[in-house]
Design an enzyme around this catalytic site. Structure first.
Site, PDB file in Angstrom:
ATOM      1  N   SER A   1       1.011  -0.985   0.221  1.00 50.63           N
ATOM      2  CA  SER A   1      -0.352   0.114  -0.206  1.00 50.63           C
ATOM      3  C   SER A   1       0.650   1.204  -0.091  1.00 50.63           C
ATOM      4  CB  SER A   1      -1.036   0.051   0.903  1.00 50.63           C
ATOM      5  OG  SER A   1      -2.035   1.307   1.076  1.00 50.63           O
TER       6      SER A   1
ATOM      7  N   ASP B   1      -5.367   2.902  -4.510  1.00 48.95           N
ATOM      8  CA  ASP B   1      -7.160   2.080  -3.226  1.00 48.95           C
ATOM      9  C   ASP B   1      -7.249   3.848  -2.977  1.00 48.95           C
ATOM     10  OD1 ASP B   1      -5.009   1.726  -1.302  1.00 48.95           O
ATOM     11  OD2 ASP B   1      -5.482  -0.265  -1.066  1.00 48.95           O
TER      12      ASP B   1
END
Length: 558
Positions: free
Chosen positions: A145, A304
């Protein structure tokens, strides 16, 4: 150094055929007890979302052996279940992401499980999409991430395209623990590809994902084509899908930050590639001063999370926080959907802004709160779908820049966020307003709810013990006042009957509507403290959070 740690080190050091970089690293730390201990004092933890750790050699590092071990455990779990024997795989721009993704596919192929792997890096939400698109029993996305460059990770998804549940994570962990990482024998990737045991995900799969995002338009899209954007993928995976989506919206005035355009797992311009942090968005802000766009959008490496900056009315640009954008989008979607006569429902997390409550109440919208982590929001979508009410879900958000407005995927989606932000900006532009005007108008209506996040790092084995000691102390002797504000109530999510799964989170409600929450991170060696205050002005609310931030530093001394 403990004998068990030395034995592990010696075992790794003696393994034949070890990749040269891992072998060289092990040899380089010979005699360095601290370095050896850090790499071998524990197994890399398989948490509720999978693995995440520093890339390198050892049981406490991200490497091909731990990837093989985790994947063999996943394969054993799948083969013992009634789930489809198919797994979708995606990966981002991080160091070794492509290597780890191919290793995952090769281990699955060796276990008779079909692997669908994206032929190049793509966003995490595109992986969530592929799981259901191909009717898979699970999915894996190789990503860390927004963590620094030295990290990588391995996120596991269920057949519903949502990150695995706590129950499933426990079952997979049990299967993983029974595996010897050196005993796993992957198939040859190229041979498995030729035999059809591994298959590259199709271009149609990706295009259909973008189409599914585009289908989440809330309004009529009027005015989006007039927007002028600066965009940065932060050297990650978002560029292709975001550009495809913007083309569908008719947005042609797009300038990509050149230093952050191409995938680069070293993230040379931002050591912490997180759009929540100003440093990561700095190159984009500098370009805004030259290009003068309506919006700056930034997506993190696995695309995301989405950050935004808008004109501040003074010749510069102002970053919009995750909570602020969540409220702007919640209000915009509720306003628009209400006009269409639908009965919407929104979902957010326990650490996200309390401002969502009065906004939802204004529109008669049911608001559900979940534990921290978008997997729990995805779980709510699944529950609504099972009840035949999937259309009731209209929006979910979390304070850490995660947004989702439809059931097309089951994870936060920065491609979807790009759509929503552009739509909202275009709608407000028609009213002669910017998104900054929008949040200021909402503050004027509901009060200035301001939030802050402080992270306290605790590295190494001793750090884990320190974190445990801090949480134990806060539970045994909770403070009666924090920052001069009386503690009116304490909620321990690990024991209280909150209606939510147990979680290592403490919530302190303070006099005057302020709130402080303490939560050890599930993915990093740190404790996060979430602060919230409401006041008539931003300055007053920020001052309360400043006071609480200083108090938090003292509170977290074990």
């Amino acid at each position: 150094m403990e004998e068990r740690i030395k034995q592990q080190y010696d075992r790794w050091l003696s393994q034949p055929g070890m990749p040269a970089d891992l072998a060289d690293e092990l040899k380089s730390i010979a005699g360095d007890e601290d370095a050896i201990t850090d790499r071998f004092y524990r197994e890399l933890e398989f948490g509720t979302g999978g693995l995440r750790g520093v890339i390198g050699a050892g049981t406490n590092r991200m490497n091909v052996y731990n990837i093989r071990k985790a994947t063999q455990g996943l394969a054993n779990y799948l083969n013992a279940s009634d789930l489809p024997k198919k797994v979708a795989i995606g990966y981002d721009s991080r160091i070794k992401s492509d290597v780890f993704a191919k290793e995952t596919a090769a281990v699955l192929a060796a276990n008779g499980i079909k692997a669908y792997i994206y032929p190049r890096l793509e966003p995490t939400p595109a992986l969530s999409w592929a799981v259901r698109y191909y009717g898979c029993g699970a999915g894996v996305c190789v990503t860390a991430s927004h963590n620094p460059a030295k990290y990588n990770g391995y996120k596991v998804y269920g057949a519903d395209g949502c990150q695995i549940t706590l129950e499933v994570a426990a079952k997979i962990l049990a299967a993983i623990e029974a595996v010897d990482c050196f005993a796993v024998q992957p198939a040859d990737f190229d041979a498995a590809l030729a035999e059809g045991k591994i298959e590259y995900s199709s271009e149609k799969c990706l295009d259909d994902f973008v189409d599914a995002v585009y289908a989440q338009r809330v309004g009529d899209g009027a005015g989006t084509a007039d927007l002028k954007l600066v965009y940065t993928p932060l050297n990650g995976s978002g560029l292709e899908c975001v550009k495809k989506l913007l083309a569908k919206l008719g947005v042609t005035h797009v300038t990509v930050v050149p230093e952050q355009e191409k995938p680069d797992g070293n993230f040379p311009t931002c050591p912490y590639p997180n759009p929540e942090i100003r440093e990561a968005m700095q190159k984009g802000l500098e370009l805004c001063d030259k290009v003068h766009p309506d919006l700056l959008l930034g997506t993190d490496p696995d695309c995301d999370r989405c950050g935004t900056a808008v004109p501040d009315g003074k010749g510069g640009y102002r970053l919009i926080t995750g909570n602020e954008m969540g409220i702007i989008l919640l209000d915009y979607i509720c306003r628009t959907r209400k006009a269409l006569g639908t009965m919407p429902e929104a979902v957010t997390t326990i650490v996200s802004t309390d401002m969502a409550t009065p906004v939802a109440a204004k529109y008669g919208v049911e608001l559900r709160r979940t534990l921290t982590g978008f997997k729990f929001i995805g779980e709510q979508i699944g529950l609504l779908e099972a009840a035949g009410e999937a259309d009731r879900y209209i929006f979910g958000f979390e304070e850490s820049y995660g947004y989702l407005s439809g059931a097309h995927v089951r994870d936060k989606d920065a491609v979807n966020a790009t759509l929503l932000v552009c739509e909202a900006a275009a709608w407000y532009a028609k009213q002669g307003m910017t998104l900054l005007d929008a949040i200021n108008q909402l503050y004027a209506e509901f009060g200035c709810y301001r939030n802050a996040l402080h992270s306290f790092a605790f590295e190494g084995e001793s750090g884990m013990h320190t974190m445990d000691a801090i949480m134990k102390q806060l539970r045994q002797t909770p403070p009666t006042a924090i920052g001069g504000m009386a503690v009116e109530s304490v909620v321990d999510y690990n024991t209280a009957g909150t209606g939510l799964p147990k979680a290592n989170v403490l919530e302190f409600r303070l006099a005057g509507g302020a709130k402080l929450m303490v939560r050890p991170s599930g993915t990093e060696p740190k404790i996060k403290v979430y602060l919230s205050a409401v006041a008539p002005t931003e300055e007053a609310a920020d001052a309360i959070n400043d006071t609480l931030g200083k108090a938090a530093s003292a509170l977290l001394k074990a």
